[in-house]
Scaffold this motif. Structure first.
Motif, PDB file in Angstrom:
ATOM      1  N   UNK A  15       0.875  -1.177   0.013  1.00  0.00           N
ATOM      2  CA  UNK A  15      -0.116  -0.085   0.082  1.00  0.00           C
ATOM      3  C   UNK A  15       1.076   1.252   0.196  1.00  0.00           C
ATOM      4  N   UNK A  16       0.735   1.930  -0.849  1.00  0.00           N
ATOM      5  CA  UNK A  16       1.485   3.275  -1.371  1.00  0.00           C
ATOM      6  C   UNK A  16       0.783   4.516  -1.101  1.00  0.00           C
ATOM      7  N   UNK A  17       0.932   5.337  -0.329  1.00  0.00           N
ATOM      8  CA  UNK A  17      -0.079   6.547  -0.389  1.00  0.00           C
ATOM      9  C   UNK A  17       1.170   7.884  -0.594  1.00  0.00           C
ATOM     10  N   UNK A  18       0.620   8.598  -1.400  1.00  0.00           N
ATOM     11  CA  UNK A  18       1.542   9.808  -2.092  1.00  0.00           C
ATOM     12  C   UNK A  18       0.671  10.982  -2.154  1.00  0.00           C
ATOM     13  N   UNK A  19       1.171  12.020  -1.662  1.00  0.00           N
ATOM     14  CA  UNK A  19       0.734  13.474  -1.526  1.00  0.00           C
ATOM     15  C   UNK A  19       0.848  14.134  -0.213  1.00  0.00           C
ATOM     16  N   UNK A  62      -8.222  16.105   5.104  1.00  0.00           N
ATOM     17  CA  UNK A  62      -6.796  16.277   5.045  1.00  0.00           C
ATOM     18  C   UNK A  62      -5.961  15.158   4.421  1.00  0.00           C
ATOM     19  N   UNK A  63      -5.000  15.272   4.012  1.00  0.00           N
ATOM     20  CA  UNK A  63      -4.192  14.243   3.519  1.00  0.00           C
ATOM     21  C   UNK A  63      -4.024  12.999   4.460  1.00  0.00           C
ATOM     22  N   UNK A  64      -3.933  13.057   5.740  1.00  0.00           N
ATOM     23  CA  UNK A  64      -4.548  12.089   6.597  1.00  0.00           C
ATOM     24  C   UNK A  64      -5.469  11.265   6.686  1.00  0.00           C
ATOM     25  N   UNK A  65      -6.469  12.172   6.735  1.00  0.00           N
ATOM     26  CA  UNK A  65      -7.947  11.702   6.475  1.00  0.00           C
ATOM     27  C   UNK A  65      -8.099  10.728   5.148  1.00  0.00           C
ATOM     28  N   UNK A  66      -7.481  11.252   4.060  1.00  0.00           N
ATOM     29  CA  UNK A  66      -7.478  10.535   3.130  1.00  0.00           C
ATOM     30  C   UNK A  66      -6.813   9.197   3.022  1.00  0.00           C
ATOM     31  N   UNK A  67      -5.717   9.316   3.625  1.00  0.00           N
ATOM     32  CA  UNK A  67      -5.011   7.937   3.602  1.00  0.00           C
ATOM     33  C   UNK A  67      -5.844   7.078   4.320  1.00  0.00           C
ATOM     34  N   UNK A  68      -6.559   7.499   5.337  1.00  0.00           N
ATOM     35  CA  UNK A  68      -7.313   6.441   6.137  1.00  0.00           C
ATOM     36  C   UNK A  68      -8.434   5.927   5.444  1.00  0.00           C
ATOM     37  N   UNK A  69      -8.986   6.765   4.558  1.00  0.00           N
ATOM     38  CA  UNK A  69     -10.272   6.374   3.723  1.00  0.00           C
ATOM     39  C   UNK A  69      -9.543   5.490   2.681  1.00  0.00           C
ATOM     40  N   UNK A  70      -8.492   5.582   2.095  1.00  0.00           N
ATOM     41  CA  UNK A  70      -8.024   4.928   0.918  1.00  0.00           C
ATOM     42  C   UNK A  70      -7.807   3.475   1.662  1.00  0.00           C
ATOM     43  N   UNK A  71      -7.179   3.533   2.812  1.00  0.00           N
ATOM     44  CA  UNK A  71      -6.817   2.171   3.364  1.00  0.00           C
ATOM     45  C   UNK A  71      -8.057   1.435   3.684  1.00  0.00           C
ATOM     46  N   UNK A  72      -8.953   2.017   4.069  1.00  0.00           N
ATOM     47  CA  UNK A  72     -10.351   1.317   3.982  1.00  0.00           C
ATOM     48  C   UNK A  72     -10.885   0.876   2.817  1.00  0.00           C
ATOM     49  N   UNK A  73     -10.667   1.497   1.758  1.00  0.00           N
ATOM     50  CA  UNK A  73     -10.905   0.791   0.522  1.00  0.00           C
ATOM     51  C   UNK A  73     -10.146  -0.146   0.077  1.00  0.00           C
TER      52      UNK A  73
END
Length: 357
Positions: A15-19, A62-73
């Motif tokens: 899992x790679x998160x960027x931004x 925020x970017x932190x929020x998005x990371x958590x949402x994307x991990x849930x996806x």
């Protein structure tokens, strides 16, 4: 003909998160369904004040929020992979294929996907058939394996989507006889038949992921499941997301496209003869198989891109259009209102656009 199965998912922990980038774009990339999945959305802590004011629902993303949402996806994708994969031994599909004609209890999502898939089988007139699993597994487009004619003929005898039976019952509470929850079951009347939902699953999953992102407050995002693209909302400056139409004369990795299509609250899915193919003795073999012959379908199209409101419709119809060929595909689009537009491409890169009037 039992299916060769495994208990592991390749690259399950990747899992790679960027931004966020300078424009605020955040991306997550991971591997699922034997393809690369990419999720993108803009972090409001990096967007302009005017962009944040345009949509209060995403103001706190925020970017932190998005990371958590994307991990849930990502976790939701693992849920689907564990139920829909043809090669995972514990999945609903594997248990169904190895049940010898018996009823198999499945989750609601598997049941719904199969119900929708049968509709595409019916509407295609049999050009699309999800019981092609027994034929599909004979081919190896990575190693360039051509099955024996006799093996293909034997497998074709068990291709018929009508053999899939769906059942639903309500489980009652024995104390008060009040319905508690529905139970879903499926059986394949032909014990030798095999289901493969590779032609509809990613579309169904993309739609599900879209609901997850929206339920978490995102109104603008793009989901790309290895070419199945679902876009919602607009970019911060009011521009639509865009998806490229692949040039069949070039590889997907080359980035060469024939044009880009704007997407807003819609999905674009492409089926192409160039996606998985090989050449043997001067003849090209591609992975779109004909349910009547078990061989690559004969068509004058190299690619068919469908635009629809749901990714399930876009994927469910794209393979059918490709298999039908240009003239029949144009007629099909005209009679199916769920298709907003279709981009039909031949081997020379010539494109015909069929848009709903």
């Amino acid at each position: 003909m039992s299916e060769q199965t495994t208990d592991s998912i390749p690259l399950a922990d990747t899992f790679v998160f960027e931004g966020p980038s300078e424009s605020g774009l955040c991306s997550a990339t991971f591997y699922a369904f034997n393809t690369v999945v990419t999720l993108q959305a803009y972090a409001t802590d990096s967007c302009s004040a005017s962009a944040r004011q345009e949509d209060a629902a995403t103001e706190a993303r925020s970017a932190k929020d998005l990371c958590g949402i994307f991990e849930a996806a990502r976790d939701r994708c693992r849920f689907f992979e564990n139920r829909l994969s043809r090669t995972l031994s514990r999945s609903d599909i594997s248990r169904l294929n190895n049940a010898g004609g018996a009823w198999v209890e499945v989750c609601k999502e598997t049941y719904e996907l199969l119900r929708h898939s049968l509709r595409y089988c019916e509407e295609s007139g049999g050009v699309f058939d999800i019981t092609m699993g027994s034929v599909v597994r004979l081919w190896d487009f990575h190693q360039g394996v051509i099955p024996d004619e006799g093996d293909i003929a034997e497998a074709l005898a068990h291709v018929d989507w009508h053999t899939i039976k769906l059942g639903m019952r309500e489980e009652l509470n024995p104390r008060n006889n009040i319905c508690r929850r529905p139970r879903f079951s499926v059986r394949i009347a032909d014990p030798m038949a095999s289901v493969d939902v590779g032609g509809t699953a990613k579309g169904y999953i993309a739609d599900d992921l879209g609901k997850l992102l929206q339920n978490n407050g995102l109104s603008s995002y793009v989901i790309n499941l290895g070419g199945n693209v679902l876009a919602h909302g607009l970019k911060p400056q009011g521009e639509p997301w865009r998806v490229g139409i692949q040039d069949p004369r070039a590889s997907r990795e080359s980035g060469n496209i024939l044009g880009a299509v704007p997407l807003e609250n819609a999905s674009a899915v492409t089926s192409g003869t160039y996606e998985r193919c090989f050449t043997r003795n001067g003849r090209a073999y591609h992975h779109i198989l004909d349910p009547k012959t078990g061989l690559p379908v004969q068509t004058d199209l190299a690619g068919a891109t469908v635009i629809a409101r749901t990714s399930l419709d876009a994927e469910g119809y794209s393979t059918t259009l490709l298999a039908l060929g240009k003239d029949a595909a144009v007629r099909f689009v005209r009679t199916h209102e769920m298709i907003l537009a279709a981009y039909l491409v031949n081997d020379e890169g010539q494109m015909i656009i069929v848009a709903r009037e």
